[in-house]
Design an enzyme around this catalytic site. Structure first.
Site: not given
Ligand code: OSB
Ligand code: MG
Length: 375
Positions: A136, A162, A164, A189, A216, A241, A265, A293
């Site tokens: 991510s 992934k 953001k 995401d 996402e 999520d 999660k 995660g």
């Molecule tokens: O939306 O998945 C999410 C981290 C903090 C808050 C929200 C998210 C995330 C991640 C972390 O995308 C992914 C990881 O732990 O590798």
């Molecule tokens: Mg997410």
């Protein structure tokens, strides 16, 4: 099984690379490690991976500490139980606060599987010996920095990346990544950053042209109706999520057709017990799942790896190597990924040794709840 002592340890670790989402930026993370001790002296560890601020979920590190110290650990210490799935009855009166609950639930699973001598993955119903990890990537200061990050992860062998996204950082970064990496599995995401204006909906629908694995959480957590409408108008699977805190939320989402993919999660859903239940329900409805995660330290990461070994986790999970996040982790060995493949440990319990000396070096505070204080 009877728990005779429980403790909380607030630990700060620096991130090797600052992470920015649609809502905030982090250089280090503070997570609460939960330790449960059983009569024989055996220990089980879990992780409360709540963000410090209430931007991803309503909880914060401080609310988690409060709920765990005041309600969860006193309920667990001294209680008799046979199986970790029974632990939830001990805190059945506590509403919400799932990140706090997740750490205690996972510690119970780690303890139980360790005492039974079975790997946590097997205890949960896992069938895979290896899981596929994706990474991510946060919002970077510019496009070149983003492309360099993607290149780094591709070079490390990760098969899925992934990205953001947020309004203003969406179509162009996705187009550029697609142009440079035409065959890479890419997903985006938004962490709920989009509204339903014509412009925002046009951007989200436009993402359908880039062959993404999924989009996402484009809309706010409770806005399942908007997710359902978007899913009807795009081919790309919509993934939920933040919308799915409970198995009941999942039932509602399935009924509405609010997405074709689910990010499970452990932290968001309140532990491994509800995570397994969500996996089972999604499977019955043909919804693909993967394990998301929260930048877990090794203890939470190990639980995520174990969960990802269940048969329904058919998409790459956010269980990348410890080294992507931390120079040194709280477990030994740390989690490693070889070309994006993480081996599921076959030793009892968590399958990793908890490095208590390193935990103490990075400790901000701790509290111990012994049995006599409770009964
Ligand atoms: O939306 O998945 C999410 C981290 C903090 C808050 C929200 C998210 C995330 C991640 C972390 O995308 C992914 C990881 O732990 O590798
Ligand atoms: Mg997410």
């Amino acid at each position: 099984m009877r728990i005779v002592e429980a403790s909380l340890h607030l630990v700060r670790l620096p991130l090797v690379h600052a992470f920015q989402t649609s809502s905030h930026r982090k250089n280090h993370l503070d997570h609460i490690l939960v330790r449960l001790v059983e009569e024989s002296g055996a220990e089980g560890w879990g992780e409360i991976a709540s963000p410090s601020d209430p931007y991803y979920c309503p909880e914060t590190t401080e609310t988690c500490w409060h709920i765990a110290e005041r309600y969860l650990l006193p309920a667990v210490v001294g209680a008799d139980w046979e199986h970790p799935a029974e632990l939830s009855r001990l805190w059945s009166k506590v509403r919400g606060n799932r990140f706090a609950i997740a750490g205690v639930d996972a510690a119970g699973w780690a303890l139980w599987s360790g005492v039974r001598g079975v790997p946590l993955a097997k205890a949960l119903g896992g069938t895979r010996s290896e899981v596929v990890a994706g990474v991510s990537l946060g919002i970077e200061p510019g496009y070149d920095a983003l492309l360099a990050q993607v290149q780094r992860q591709v070079d490390a062998g990760y098969p899925r990346v992934k990205l953001k996204i947020a309004p203003g950082w969406d179509t162009e970064p996705v187009r550029l990544v697609r142009e440079s990496f035409p065959d890479l599995a890419v997903h985006v995401d938004a962490n709920g950053a989009y509204g339903e204006t014509d412009e925002e909906l046009a951007v989200l629908r436009g993402l359908d042209d880039y062959g993404l694995l999924m989009i996402e959480q484009p809309f706010a957590p409770r806005n399942l109706v908007a997710h359902a409408a978007l899913q009807r108008s795009v081919r790309t699977p919509v993934c939920l999520d933040e919308s799915i805190d409970t198995v009941d939320d999942l039932r509602t989402a399935l009924e509405l057709g609010a997405g074709r993919v689910l990010n499970i999660k452990v932290s968001r859903m309140g532990g491994l017990t509800p995570a397994v239940a969500a996996h089972d329900l999604a499977g019955e409805h043909g919804v693909d799942v993967w394990c998301g995660g929260m930048h877990e330290f090794g203890i939470g990461r190990a639980a995520n790896v174990a969960l990802s070994s269940l048969p329904g986790f058919t998409l790459p999970s956010d269980v990348s190597a410890s080294a992507k996040y931390y120079a040194r982790d709280v477990i030994q060995p740390e989690v490693v990924a070889d070309h994006g493949i993480v081996t599921v440990p076959d030793g009892p319990g968590l399958g990793f040794a908890v490095d208590t000396a390193f935990i103490h070096q990075n400790l901000l505070k701790e509290t111990v709840i012994p049995a006599r204080q409770v009964r």
